[in-house]
Design an enzyme around this catalytic site. Structure first.
Site, PDB file in Angstrom:
ATOM      1  N   SER A 532       0.850  -1.189   0.000  1.00 59.26           N
ATOM      2  CA  SER A 532       0.000   0.000   0.000  1.00 59.26           C
ATOM      3  C   SER A 532       0.893   1.250   0.000  1.00 59.26           C
ATOM      4  O   SER A 532       1.704   1.412  -0.909  1.00 59.26           O
ATOM      5  CB  SER A 532      -0.962  -0.032   1.187  1.00 59.26           C
ATOM      6  OG  SER A 532      -2.000   0.886   1.021  1.00 59.26           O
ATOM      7  N   ASP A 615      -8.434  -5.051  -6.227  1.00 59.47           N
ATOM      8  CA  ASP A 615      -8.061  -3.948  -5.350  1.00 59.47           C
ATOM      9  C   ASP A 615      -8.517  -2.649  -6.000  1.00 59.47           C
ATOM     10  O   ASP A 615      -7.904  -2.182  -6.951  1.00 59.47           O
ATOM     11  CB  ASP A 615      -6.547  -3.934  -5.122  1.00 59.47           C
ATOM     12  CG  ASP A 615      -6.119  -2.870  -4.123  1.00 59.47           C
ATOM     13  OD1 ASP A 615      -6.975  -2.093  -3.664  1.00 59.47           O
ATOM     14  OD2 ASP A 615      -4.918  -2.823  -3.794  1.00 59.47           O
ATOM     15  N   HIS A 647      -7.064  -5.759  -1.706  1.00 59.21           N
ATOM     16  CA  HIS A 647      -5.875  -5.096  -1.168  1.00 59.21           C
ATOM     17  C   HIS A 647      -5.063  -6.044  -0.291  1.00 59.21           C
ATOM     18  O   HIS A 647      -3.930  -5.749   0.056  1.00 59.21           O
ATOM     19  CB  HIS A 647      -6.322  -3.869  -0.366  1.00 59.21           C
ATOM     20  CG  HIS A 647      -5.293  -2.796  -0.231  1.00 59.21           C
ATOM     21  ND1 HIS A 647      -4.678  -2.196  -1.308  1.00 59.21           N
ATOM     22  CD2 HIS A 647      -4.757  -2.201   0.869  1.00 59.21           C
ATOM     23  CE1 HIS A 647      -3.827  -1.280  -0.884  1.00 59.21           C
ATOM     24  NE2 HIS A 647      -3.847  -1.273   0.430  1.00 59.21           N
TER      25      HIS A 647
END
Length: 671
Positions: A532, A615, A647
């Site tokens: 991320s 995602d 994610h």
């Protein structure tokens, strides 16, 4: 020779090698751990009800069982019979209730732990019922149900029932990993007569396009006569750019709704009512659009309708809390210097103190008499239930789900290190050392870059980014609490916004440079990994690391800030942290100087790129763009693509491949 060596190393990794009398913790061992969850105490404070999930990698799924822990004699028991088949079990006034799935229906069943006199409260279509809660005195049932609030393509074009197309005319058309469909999650209330729901129920959201925010954890009863719930009554572009959720009170008798937090502009959630003092407390953030703002406890006297910000002068962000029985104290959970601990605050004086301390994280909180009960974990151990004495802070472990299993393995060592940053600040860095650490050996070393970007590098036990597992494969792990992480004051937490590629990157380099002064760090075998914002960090460092690292791994990272802004869903996050859209002049720095694409001409280091196809926070194009750059520049690179993952990586077999490829890459590039 090199291929034979790699095969031997991989064999060692996956089968766990001998280390003295014990073995090294491996990826397959990670998925053999039982995962404890839930945890609620009965109304009479006698029994803790919790679940344990076991995963079968071969079957590619997990299965959960329920257990009770007697808080008086310490006895654990497994729920059996029909009650064990219920889902979402919760305590009611003098029984328990849960959901039973029968064919295409979900039945809410009331019974006892001994399966005595089961009663069907209500039966609804399986795809409709999501969750439920029963009022304290058993007069009402509230449910969250899927309600059709939008037209489908087939509704608009009934002559083309086999069409496969979405017609979109506003934002928030998808969220995290789910496309917006015709349904909203609405809140219903039913009157109970002799324990059975009278139908139809009343829809508190009237069939609008709004959803209950945060599920049943944000729904409570007031005095059996009113319901408080959290909702973001915004749709489309307005919802995509706002965190302004409010608490609404619904009066059951008059069927009227009132917004109780209209002048609070950020997240308002987790309401808890104290009946004796007639006070409602909840968690509130001040700024609309800032999802990682300081979370504070607000208390409202519902008789006088006056509010008090209980924690305004405390530089901690609260994650959970409970009232005491008298109503003059609140116990809360907050992160401080990279560990989550219990605290006590006096409602009148606002004096507060820390109850627990130590190298661990509490992840939940409940009050039982003079004790606080919750799950506790560390970088070395997954969640178990503990109790903490409120007065002394003395802690006692209640459950031992994984103790025997973990005792078979050598244990890494977690150390704290305070590093001076480039601007003269002190930064806490966790350094995790391999089992049987020898300071005279040289170890390959990994810099861990945290996501969020404002998620604490605390004592978490991750089932993907697992520091125990990394260290057990022979790596020193360096995990900095760089700028932008909570637990070190609001200034430290907030300073990352609009400075993604600035001081946080210098903090990373300060951490790895400082630890690299130790003789046990092999400077020729250093890597950097993260997901991320941590993946963004990897892409940014790949063009700015000045030869420090020999390899990189980026999972679902932000690579191109311009294309990312154009495809992500919760725009309030991008607007706050980057300043706003890329076409506005004042935000230019976020999309040029702090954009990893600006520095790809400097890329020259092997990189593994991991991307989930579902995602929607960091869409697929980010990973594909980065991989294409690496390939066209002739850099050793690999793309690990999970079409159906979001994610995170949720499926056991996918997770095993993730771990295998992760360590295979490190063996190929750091050994």
């Amino acid at each position: 020779m090199k291929q034979n060596r790699l095969f031997i190393l991989l064999f060692i990794l996956m089968t766990a090698y001998s280390f003295g009398q014990k073995t090294a913790f491996s990826p397959s061992d990670l998925w053999k751990l039982d995962r404890i969850g839930g945890g609620s105490v009965s109304p009479d404070n006698s029994t803790l009800l919790y679940s344990v999930t076991k995963y079968d990698v071969g079957e590619n799924k997990g299965s959960s069982s329920y257990f009770t822990y007697n808080l008086k004699n310490g006895k654990n028991e497994t729920l059996s019979g029909e009650v064990s088949k219920l889902k979402g079990i919760q305590w009611t006034k003098d029984r328990i209730a849960g959901i039973q799935v029968v064919d295409k229906e979900k039945k809410i069943i009331s019974t006892t732990l001994d399966n005595d006199k089961p009663l069907v409260i209500i039966s609804l279509p399986a795809e409709q019922l999501i969750d439920f809660k029963i009022s304290p005195e058993g007069k009402y049932l509230v449910t969250i149900e899927k309600v059709k609030t939008r037209k489908t393509t087939t509704d608009i074009y009934p002559n083309y029932p086999k069409s496969d197309v979405r017609i979109i005319d506003d934002l928030m058309y998808r969220h995290w990993d789910t496309w917006q469909d015709e349904f909203s999650e609405q809140l219903f209330v039913y009157t109970l007569e002799n324990g059975v729901a009278k139908t139809p129920g009343i829809n508190l959201l009237d069939g609008t396009e709004y959803d209950v925010f945060g599920g049943m954890s944000n729904v409570i009863f007031l005095n059996e006569n009113s319901i408080v719930y959290a909702c973001k009554k915004k749709i489309g572009k307005e919802a995509a750019q706002s965190t302004d959720t409010d608490l609404y009170i619904y009066d059951i008798a008059s069927k009227s709704t009132e917004n109780w937090t209209e002048h609070y502009m950020g997240y308002d959630q987790q309401p808890i009512f104290h009946e004796k003092t007639q006070q409602l407390a909840w968690l509130s953030m001040a700024n609309d659009g800032f999802e990682s703002d300081k979370s504070e406890i607000i208390i409202r006297d519902i008789t006088t309708q006056t509010d008090v910000n209980l924690t305004h002068n405390i530089d901690l962000t609260i994650s959970d809390f409970v009232w005491n029985e008298k109503g003059d104290k609140i116990y809360f959970l907050a992160v401080k210097e990279a560990t989550f601990q219990y605290f006590e605050i006096d409602v009148k004086t606002k004096d507060f103190r820390q109850i627990t301390e130590g190298v661990h994280d509490y992840t939940s909180i409940q009050l039982v008499g003079t004790k606080l009960i919750g799950m506790r974990q560390s970088m070395l151990t997954p969640n178990e239930f503990y109790e903490a004495d409120i007065k002394t802070g003395v802690e006692k472990q209640l459950t031992h789900i994984n103790d025997e299993f973990l005792a078979k393995f050598d244990t890494p060592k977690v150390t704290q290190r305070w590093v001076t940053t480039s601007d003269g600040e002190k930064m806490l860095v966790w350094v995790i050392l391999p089992p049987n650490f020898d300071e005279n050996r040289k170890y390959p070393t990994l810099l861990y870059c945290q996501g969020g970007p404002q998620s604490a590098v605390s004592q978490f036990f991750s089932f993907r980014w697992n520091f125990r597992l990394m260290a057990s494969q022979g790596y020193v792990v360096v995990a900095p609490n760089r700028r932008g992480l909570p637990g070190f004051g609001s200034k430290w937490n907030n300073s990352i916004s609009k400075d993604w590629g600035g001081q946080p990157m210098r903090d990373y380099l300060a951490a790895i440079d400082d630890v690299s002064k130790e003789k046990y760090v092999d400077k020729e075998r250093r890597g950097a990994v993260g997901a991320s914002y941590g993946g963004y960090s990897i892409y940014f460092l790949a063009g700015n690391h000045e030869g420090r690292f020999k390899t990189f791994i980026a999972h679902d990272g932000l690579f191109n800030m311009t294309s990312w802004y154009g495809t992500t869903e919760e725009l309030f996050f991008a607007n706050w942290d980057l300043g706003g859209p890329y076409w506005e002049k004042e935000n230019e720095k976020s999309y040029t100087e702090f954009n990893p694409t600006t520095y790809v001409n400097n890329w020259d280091t092997p990189i593994l790129i991991i991307q989930g196809g579902n995602d929607f926070r960091v869409p697929i194009g980010q990973g594909l763009e980065a991989f294409q750059v690496a390939q066209l520049k002739g850099i050793k690179s690999k793309l690990l693509y999970f079409p159906k993952e979001n994610h995170w990586v949720m499926q056991p077999q996918n997770a095993m491949i993730w771990q295998t490829e992760f360590y295979k890459w490190l063996l190929e590039t750091l050994n």
